[in-house]
Scaffold this motif. Sequence first.
Motif, PDB file in Angstrom:
ATOM      1  N   MET A 128       0.854  -1.192   0.000  1.00 23.23           N
ATOM      2  CA  MET A 128       0.000   0.000   0.000  1.00 23.23           C
ATOM      3  C   MET A 128       0.891   1.244   0.000  1.00 23.23           C
ATOM      4  N   SER A 129       0.650   2.169  -0.948  1.00 20.50           N
ATOM      5  CA  SER A 129       1.446   3.384  -1.031  1.00 20.50           C
ATOM      6  C   SER A 129       1.178   4.269   0.181  1.00 20.50           C
ATOM      7  N   GLU A 130       2.090   5.210   0.418  1.00 21.65           N
ATOM      8  CA  GLU A 130       1.929   6.115   1.568  1.00 21.65           C
ATOM      9  C   GLU A 130       0.670   6.973   1.411  1.00 21.65           C
ATOM     10  N   GLU A 131       0.410   7.440   0.182  1.00 23.74           N
ATOM     11  CA  GLU A 131      -0.776   8.281  -0.045  1.00 23.74           C
ATOM     12  C   GLU A 131      -2.050   7.486   0.221  1.00 23.74           C
ATOM     13  N   THR A 132      -2.092   6.235  -0.276  1.00 28.07           N
ATOM     14  CA  THR A 132      -3.267   5.390  -0.055  1.00 28.07           C
ATOM     15  C   THR A 132      -3.454   5.105   1.429  1.00 28.07           C
ATOM     16  N   GLN A 133      -2.360   4.887   2.121  1.00 23.46           N
ATOM     17  CA  GLN A 133      -2.425   4.625   3.560  1.00 23.46           C
ATOM     18  C   GLN A 133      -2.953   5.856   4.302  1.00 23.46           C
ATOM     19  N   ASN A 134      -2.508   7.044   3.888  1.00 24.75           N
ATOM     20  CA  ASN A 134      -2.987   8.277   4.517  1.00 24.75           C
ATOM     21  C   ASN A 134      -4.482   8.470   4.283  1.00 24.75           C
ATOM     22  N   VAL A 135      -4.919   8.177   3.066  1.00 28.36           N
ATOM     23  CA  VAL A 135      -6.349   8.285   2.751  1.00 28.36           C
ATOM     24  C   VAL A 135      -7.150   7.321   3.604  1.00 28.36           C
ATOM     25  N   SER A 136      -6.661   6.085   3.709  1.00 28.46           N
ATOM     26  CA  SER A 136      -7.355   5.075   4.494  1.00 28.46           C
ATOM     27  C   SER A 136      -7.464   5.484   5.963  1.00 28.46           C
ATOM     28  N   GLN A 137      -6.366   6.005   6.510  1.00 29.22           N
ATOM     29  CA  GLN A 137      -6.381   6.428   7.910  1.00 29.22           C
ATOM     30  C   GLN A 137      -7.337   7.599   8.121  1.00 29.22           C
ATOM     31  N   LEU A 138      -7.345   8.540   7.174  1.00 22.51           N
ATOM     32  CA  LEU A 138      -8.240   9.684   7.302  1.00 22.51           C
ATOM     33  C   LEU A 138      -9.705   9.240   7.239  1.00 22.51           C
ATOM     34  N   LEU A 139      -9.995   8.292   6.352  1.00 24.43           N
ATOM     35  CA  LEU A 139     -11.365   7.798   6.242  1.00 24.43           C
ATOM     36  C   LEU A 139     -11.823   7.149   7.550  1.00 24.43           C
ATOM     37  N   GLN A 140     -10.917   6.465   8.222  1.00 23.84           N
ATOM     38  CA  GLN A 140     -11.264   5.860   9.509  1.00 23.84           C
ATOM     39  C   GLN A 140     -11.575   6.941  10.545  1.00 23.84           C
ATOM     40  N   VAL A 141     -10.773   8.013  10.537  1.00 22.61           N
ATOM     41  CA  VAL A 141     -11.017   9.116  11.471  1.00 22.61           C
ATOM     42  C   VAL A 141     -12.357   9.776  11.163  1.00 22.61           C
ATOM     43  N   VAL A 142     -12.604  10.037   9.863  1.00 25.97           N
ATOM     44  CA  VAL A 142     -13.858  10.680   9.451  1.00 25.97           C
ATOM     45  C   VAL A 142     -15.052   9.805   9.817  1.00 25.97           C
ATOM     46  N   LYS A 143     -14.911   8.498   9.611  1.00 28.64           N
ATOM     47  CA  LYS A 143     -15.997   7.584   9.955  1.00 28.64           C
ATOM     48  C   LYS A 143     -16.327   7.658  11.440  1.00 28.64           C
ATOM     49  N   ALA A 144     -15.293   7.695  12.265  1.00 26.44           N
ATOM     50  CA  ALA A 144     -15.512   7.787  13.709  1.00 26.44           C
ATOM     51  C   ALA A 144     -16.185   9.109  14.073  1.00 26.44           C
ATOM     52  N   LEU A 145     -15.749  10.199  13.436  1.00 27.48           N
ATOM     53  CA  LEU A 145     -16.350  11.503  13.715  1.00 27.48           C
ATOM     54  C   LEU A 145     -17.804  11.556  13.257  1.00 27.48           C
ATOM     55  N   LEU A 146     -18.087  10.951  12.105  1.00 31.41           N
ATOM     56  CA  LEU A 146     -19.464  10.934  11.610  1.00 31.41           C
ATOM     57  C   LEU A 146     -20.377  10.136  12.534  1.00 31.41           C
ATOM     58  N   ASN A 147     -19.860   9.032  13.060  1.00 31.52           N
ATOM     59  CA  ASN A 147     -20.651   8.251  14.013  1.00 31.52           C
ATOM     60  C   ASN A 147     -20.938   9.066  15.275  1.00 31.52           C
ATOM     61  N   ALA A 148     -19.905   9.818  15.718  1.00 30.07           N
ATOM     62  CA  ALA A 148     -20.105  10.680  16.879  1.00 30.07           C
ATOM     63  C   ALA A 148     -21.114  11.782  16.567  1.00 30.07           C
ATOM     64  N   GLU A 149     -21.066  12.290  15.334  1.00 27.14           N
ATOM     65  CA  GLU A 149     -22.009  13.336  14.926  1.00 27.14           C
ATOM     66  C   GLU A 149     -23.439  12.811  14.922  1.00 27.14           C
ATOM     67  N   LYS A 150     -23.620  11.549  14.483  1.00 26.60           N
ATOM     68  CA  LYS A 150     -24.956  10.973  14.493  1.00 26.60           C
ATOM     69  C   LYS A 150     -25.520  10.895  15.902  1.00 26.60           C
ATOM     70  N   LEU A 151     -24.666  10.508  16.856  1.00 27.68           N
ATOM     71  CA  LEU A 151     -25.109  10.460  18.250  1.00 27.68           C
ATOM     72  C   LEU A 151     -25.458  11.862  18.748  1.00 27.68           C
ATOM     73  N   ASN A 152     -24.636  12.827  18.346  1.00 28.25           N
ATOM     74  CA  ASN A 152     -24.881  14.206  18.761  1.00 28.25           C
ATOM     75  C   ASN A 152     -26.205  14.717  18.185  1.00 28.25           C
ATOM     76  N   GLN A 153     -26.455  14.403  16.907  1.00 26.34           N
ATOM     77  CA  GLN A 153     -27.688  14.841  16.276  1.00 26.34           C
ATOM     78  C   GLN A 153     -28.898  14.199  16.934  1.00 26.34           C
ATOM     79  N   ALA A 154     -28.741  12.922  17.322  1.00 26.34           N
ATOM     80  CA  ALA A 154     -29.862  12.237  17.978  1.00 26.34           C
ATOM     81  C   ALA A 154     -30.243  12.948  19.273  1.00 26.34           C
ATOM     82  N   ASN A 155     -29.257  13.525  19.942  1.00 30.60           N
ATOM     83  CA  ASN A 155     -29.511  14.204  21.219  1.00 30.60           C
ATOM     84  C   ASN A 155     -29.995  15.648  21.044  1.00 30.60           C
TER      85      ASN A 155
END
Length: 417
Positions: A1-28
């Motif tokens: 896996m190239s460094e750029e692809t790895q960076n994209v993958s890691q960022l997507l994981q962070v964004v996914k976690a933030l979006l899940n947190a946002e969904k909980l926040n919106q529910a409240n």
Amino acid sequence: MSEETQNVSQLLQVVKALLNAEKLNQANYASRLAENFAPISLFHPGETDISRVLAFLLNPKERHEQGELFLDAFCQLLRKLPVLSSQENGKSFIDIPKFGDSSFIAVEYTIPNGRMDILIRNADSAICIENKPWANDGQDQLQTYAQWLETQRDIKNWTIVYLSDHEPTEWSIDTNSIFRSKIIQVDFLQLSKALETAAKFSLAPSVRYFVELFVRFLRQNVAGEAPMTDKILLKTLKDPQNLAAAMAIYEAFPELRKEAWKTFCQTLSKQCEEINNFPLKLEYSEPDEINSGFAGFWFKPANNQLNWCINFEAQKINLTQICWGISGYNNCEVIEPVLYQELKNEATKAFGNERHSKYWPWWKWGEENPVSAKSFPIELNSVKWLEMMLSGKDSLLTDMVWDKVNTLLNSMDKKYL
């Protein structure tokens, strides 16, 4: 896996976690904040509706009671923007005169061989606004308006405002036309900012709130600006170590949308071919066309003498504001009156009463959150539908299409095929 692809993958994981947190926040907090509340979009405003709202705000004598507030802001914006001919001859600007509370403002103003979306007049000056949120240019449209304004003896100073996110084409006005020095292009983000800034000085909270809603509609449904309300997510994306990966994702998404559209249409086309003696043939917009309004796919009778089709069409950019029904072929051919009424009757028999217009004997809007094959989405620009489109397989989305086509075919008289 190239460094750029790895960076994209890691960022997507962070964004996914933030979006899940946002969904909980919106529910409240959704019931208190209602950040996604966009009531104007519920009415599916079209080009004429946008013109009427804009003319209402620009008219100092209208019931918003803010006088020249919005008209002055609009004229100030025009004074800052160069004319079309500036590309060849350096930047050139028009001296826009003062338009006061005695100004005449009309919507759909009729002139010989045309109709101006908005006309603003005072004693000896005029501004013509050609509003193009989604529609294509009309033949010689701007040239016709310019020639008419030029021949009016009582108009000494005139300007045409081409309100669109792209420049007018040669189809509307020739690139060598002398009138290009009298035309200013204004995009919808520029208009939104001018209205939004002016609204802050409104003395009436109700007017200020209405303008904010209208501006949000223009930004998201015309200019295609995605809402970004999560400050933590935005901060994460702007972080220098994530910026390159964020840009890679951002740049890839439009191409991913195009690929999804191409795959989906090819899947439908293949399914068409697999049905022996199928009376309809599928045609569809090219992937590059989904960045503009009126992209879609349509089933046309195999009999080329018939000019109607079963049409699924996005009215706005990026596969949004979708309607479906029966229309004239290419959505620009008027169906002969007797056939128009017969097709309307056939669709009503199959699906019940709905809307009709000049080119559409029967049509209806898609739905916000469809869950069965009896419905169809009002937009395809979401993870759920893009995933189905990219799969290249049978899905709820293809079932939705074939439910409409088969229901109509099963109830329709064969003479229309």
